[in-house]
Design an enzyme around this catalytic site. Structure first.
Site, short mmCIF file in Angstrom:
data_model
loop_
_atom_site.label_atom_id
_atom_site.label_comp_id
_atom_site.label_asym_id
_atom_site.label_seq_id
_atom_site.Cartn_x
_atom_site.Cartn_y
_atom_site.Cartn_z
N ASP A 291 0.81 -1.21 0.00
CA ASP A 291 0.00 0.00 0.00
C ASP A 291 0.85 1.26 0.00
OD1 ASP A 291 -2.37 -1.49 0.08
OD2 ASP A 291 -2.32 -1.59 2.27
N ARG A 292 0.27 2.31 -0.52
CA ARG A 292 0.96 3.60 -0.59
C ARG A 292 1.43 4.06 0.79
NH1 ARG A 292 -2.04 9.19 -2.52
NH2 ARG A 292 -0.25 10.61 -2.29
#
Length: 205
Positions: free
Chosen positions: A65-66
């Site tokens: 995930d970012r």
């Protein structure tokens, strides 16, 4: 008097161009920084893998995930990518997770037994308390609440659901503040700093 017919012109024989030899399998280990997308392009101008990995022809084997950090594998080998990313192979992924609160024995056991999420129960995980690891400072820093203590856990899962670790810790009452992946199967960060990468043999035993 009839003229002898001329032989039909011969068509040139098409030459087959030799096929290019297949590209050598490559495997890149990247320490993905916080706030970087796990893709090479973004039409909104956000940071992507292109800003850190100048290697053509490789693509992520799985996602991160970012707002998560740590180990991301990239390869140009489709079979290796599938073996790493496909949950059916149950490749162990190790995370260091900073959570809000101090975990009880019951909460740790819930993680070990499997947690009921909205897309079904998770597989049993390995979960244990962890002394604060010597990690790089996150940019921007984590926002803490002064009145609530925090703790680090080591969590090992063998699935790859969307935001799974964060959902698991939240489900047992321990919201995740910081999430760092440190190992995937036999591959580990081993000293890579955020944005750094190295190449290793593209072999999964």
């Amino acid at each position: 008097m009839t003229r002898p017919s001329r032989p039909a012109p011969r068509r040139p024989i098409a030459r087959r161009e030799p096929k290019a030899p297949p590209a050598e399998p490559r495997l890149i280990l990247l320490n993905k920084p916080f706030d970087v997308l796990t893709q090479f392009n973004d039409d909104q101008g956000r940071a992507t893998l292109k800003d850190f990995v100048p290697v053509p022809g490789v693509y992520p084997a799985g996602r991160l995930d970012r707002d998560s950090e740590g180990l991301l594998l990239l390869t140009n080998d489709g079979q290796l990518q599938a073996r790493i990313a496909d949950p059916r192979h149950k490749l162990a992924k190790t995370y260091w997770v900073q959570v809000e609160g101090e975990p009880t024995a019951e909460q740790l056991q819930q993680l070990r037994d499997g947690v009921a999420l909205n897309d079904g129960p998770t597989l049993p995980a390995e979960a244990r308390p962890l002394d604060e690891p010597a990690l790089w400072p996150r940019t921007p820093p984590v926002r803490f609440r002064k009145s609530i203590p925090t703790c680090w856990l080591e969590l090992v899962i063998r699935e790859g659901r969307n935001r799974q670790v964060r959902r698991m810790t939240a489900a047992v009452g321990l919201p995740t503040l910081r999430l760092v992946r440190v190992r995937i199967g036999p591959w580990a960060l081993d000293g890579l700093q955020p944005g750094e990468w190295r190449e290793e043999p593209a072999i999964l035993k």
